[in-house]
Scaffold this motif. Sequence first.
Motif, PDB file in Angstrom:
ATOM      1  N   HIS A 232       0.822  -1.214   0.000  1.00  0.00           N
ATOM      2  CA  HIS A 232       0.000   0.000   0.000  1.00  0.00           C
ATOM      3  C   HIS A 232       0.857   1.265   0.000  1.00  0.00           C
ATOM      4  N   GLU A 233       1.911   1.280   0.761  1.00  0.00           N
ATOM      5  CA  GLU A 233       2.745   2.480   0.800  1.00  0.00           C
ATOM      6  C   GLU A 233       3.442   2.712  -0.541  1.00  0.00           C
ATOM      7  N   ALA A 234       3.925   1.648  -1.137  1.00  0.00           N
ATOM      8  CA  ALA A 234       4.569   1.797  -2.445  1.00  0.00           C
ATOM      9  C   ALA A 234       3.567   2.275  -3.491  1.00  0.00           C
ATOM     10  N   ALA A 235       2.339   1.709  -3.440  1.00  0.00           N
ATOM     11  CA  ALA A 235       1.320   2.140  -4.392  1.00  0.00           C
ATOM     12  C   ALA A 235       0.916   3.586  -4.165  1.00  0.00           C
ATOM     13  N   GLN A 236       0.866   4.000  -2.904  1.00  0.00           N
ATOM     14  CA  GLN A 236       0.503   5.388  -2.609  1.00  0.00           C
ATOM     15  C   GLN A 236       1.583   6.351  -3.116  1.00  0.00           C
ATOM     16  N   VAL A 237       2.836   5.967  -2.973  1.00  0.00           N
ATOM     17  CA  VAL A 237       3.927   6.808  -3.479  1.00  0.00           C
ATOM     18  C   VAL A 237       3.843   6.953  -4.990  1.00  0.00           C
ATOM     19  N   GLU A 238       3.599   5.867  -5.689  1.00  0.00           N
ATOM     20  CA  GLU A 238       3.494   5.935  -7.144  1.00  0.00           C
ATOM     21  C   GLU A 238       2.271   6.734  -7.571  1.00  0.00           C
ATOM     22  N   TYR A 239       1.175   6.594  -6.835  1.00  0.00           N
ATOM     23  CA  TYR A 239      -0.018   7.371  -7.162  1.00  0.00           C
ATOM     24  C   TYR A 239       0.259   8.869  -7.021  1.00  0.00           C
ATOM     25  N   MET A 240       0.917   9.244  -5.923  1.00  0.00           N
ATOM     26  CA  MET A 240       1.222  10.663  -5.739  1.00  0.00           C
ATOM     27  C   MET A 240       2.201  11.165  -6.794  1.00  0.00           C
ATOM     28  N   ARG A 241       3.132  10.338  -7.188  1.00  0.00           N
ATOM     29  CA  ARG A 241       4.078  10.751  -8.227  1.00  0.00           C
ATOM     30  C   ARG A 241       3.372  10.999  -9.557  1.00  0.00           C
ATOM     31  N   VAL A 242       2.467  10.105  -9.906  1.00  0.00           N
ATOM     32  CA  VAL A 242       1.741  10.265 -11.171  1.00  0.00           C
ATOM     33  C   VAL A 242       0.841  11.494 -11.123  1.00  0.00           C
ATOM     34  N   VAL A 243       0.108  11.654 -10.020  1.00  0.00           N
ATOM     35  CA  VAL A 243      -0.835  12.761  -9.913  1.00  0.00           C
ATOM     36  C   VAL A 243      -0.108  14.105  -9.951  1.00  0.00           C
ATOM     37  N   ARG A 244       1.001  14.211  -9.229  1.00  0.00           N
ATOM     38  CA  ARG A 244       1.742  15.475  -9.240  1.00  0.00           C
ATOM     39  C   ARG A 244       2.327  15.765 -10.613  1.00  0.00           C
ATOM     40  N   SER A 245       2.784  14.746 -11.298  1.00  0.00           N
ATOM     41  CA  SER A 245       3.319  14.957 -12.647  1.00  0.00           C
ATOM     42  C   SER A 245       2.228  15.434 -13.595  1.00  0.00           C
ATOM     43  N   ILE A 246       1.046  14.807 -13.528  1.00  0.00           N
ATOM     44  CA  ILE A 246      -0.052  15.226 -14.401  1.00  0.00           C
ATOM     45  C   ILE A 246      -0.529  16.630 -14.038  1.00  0.00           C
ATOM     46  N   GLN A 247      -0.483  16.947 -12.750  1.00  0.00           N
ATOM     47  CA  GLN A 247      -0.988  18.252 -12.310  1.00  0.00           C
ATOM     48  C   GLN A 247      -0.118  19.402 -12.804  1.00  0.00           C
ATOM     49  N   PHE A 248       1.178  19.239 -12.759  1.00  0.00           N
ATOM     50  CA  PHE A 248       2.072  20.345 -13.093  1.00  0.00           C
ATOM     51  C   PHE A 248       2.671  20.244 -14.497  1.00  0.00           C
ATOM     52  N   MET A 249       2.378  19.188 -15.208  1.00  0.00           N
ATOM     53  CA  MET A 249       2.908  19.040 -16.553  1.00  0.00           C
ATOM     54  C   MET A 249       1.887  19.556 -17.568  1.00  0.00           C
ATOM     55  N   GLN A 250       2.342  20.307 -18.544  1.00  0.00           N
ATOM     56  CA  GLN A 250       1.463  20.844 -19.587  1.00  0.00           C
ATOM     57  C   GLN A 250       1.749  20.118 -20.894  1.00  0.00           C
ATOM     58  N   ARG A 251       0.806  19.335 -21.325  1.00  0.00           N
ATOM     59  CA  ARG A 251       0.955  18.594 -22.575  1.00  0.00           C
ATOM     60  C   ARG A 251       0.301  19.300 -23.755  1.00  0.00           C
ATOM     61  N   ASP A 252      -0.773  20.035 -23.487  1.00  0.00           N
ATOM     62  CA  ASP A 252      -1.521  20.640 -24.581  1.00  0.00           C
ATOM     63  C   ASP A 252      -0.826  21.903 -25.063  1.00  0.00           C
ATOM     64  N   ASP A 253      -1.064  22.223 -26.312  1.00  0.00           N
ATOM     65  CA  ASP A 253      -0.518  23.428 -26.928  1.00  0.00           C
ATOM     66  C   ASP A 253      -1.421  24.611 -26.590  1.00  0.00           C
ATOM     67  N   PRO A 254      -0.898  25.685 -25.983  1.00  0.00           N
ATOM     68  CA  PRO A 254      -1.767  26.820 -25.646  1.00  0.00           C
ATOM     69  C   PRO A 254      -2.415  27.464 -26.860  1.00  0.00           C
TER      70      PRO A 254
END
Length: 358
Positions: A232-254
């Motif tokens: 569970h702890e390992a899965a929670q760490v990976e979940y937070m890593r993915v969510v933070r990356s998606i949150q602050f990463m901009q993929r779309d073209d403005p």
Amino acid sequence: MAKDQRNLTRLLENVQDQELPTSAAIWRDAPSAPAKDLAQSPDPLMTRSESPPANLKRSNLIYRHLVMSIVTSAAMALLVLWFCQRFYQQEIAPRLAAQTTVTTKSAEPQTAAVELAKAEEKIAALQQQLDVIRREQLSAQQSTRESLERISGVLKNPQLAPQPAIPAAGQPGTARIADAAPQISPTQAEFILLKERNRLIQYGDEAIATGMRKPLSAIVEYLRDPGTQHLHEAAQVEYMRVVRSIQFMQRDDPGYRLPLAELFKGQNLREEADVKPEALLKLLADHQQPWEVRVRVCFLLLGSNAPETNAKLIAAIKDDPSLEVAKHAQLALEQRIQRRFRIFDIPAIDEWWQAQGQ
């Protein structure tokens, strides 16, 4: 006689402070004096006038000879020095330079050969060490692979799984051999744990690289599964890593805009503002459209007055296969309702939506 005496007195007065040479001395005597007596009795004046000029001339000659000797010696010394320097530059210096060059050239190959030999010895020793390390790694990998295959075969074989205990019902039992339960050593259990951790990391990397929801859903399943409590702890760490990356990463073209001519053929739409909210919601629900189109639709739905807009945005947050679309759908919903949620906090969003429905 008196005339001669006057002449002599005049001559003596003229030479009182002047030494005259012998040729300038004039002596007159009485005619009656014999020549023999003149020769026998020399005049003191004549003696004084002849001695100083001879000494002065001798001193001048000695001084001239000394000066000439010094000048000649200096000239000869300079000439010898110039000759020696010229001889050194023309004869000795080139030979010394050639000898030094030959010595240096002969020493350089020897030094290079010695260094090359030492380098080859070091390379050979390092190569031997590397070969030993590679053999050990291959042996460890082979043993690890065999252990994992053996463990997987044991876990997948239902015949080797322990049978559930049958409660005694007062009937005589049947004599049989006890089932053999697989015994997992601590090393094997650690290998299994590392394998599961690597799988979680792969899910996280795939979700960040592709921006898709499926790998993140697999990580969430690890969080919900009671059988993977140790992960569970390992899965929670990976979940937070993915969510933070998606949150602050901009993929779309403005600067991206909807291709209206392709999406709405025959409708003659010129601006995105001319598209009706119902058409935008239809595009948002169509997962066959590119994710860039659905992200742009979320932005255009900010000013939508359709009553089902919020519900469609919540559906996109929960079900859209692209995490980028889900992120923009949540941003659009938060701006419409003027409330913030944690990124992808679907339980909190559902709770708020149910409260709005009541």
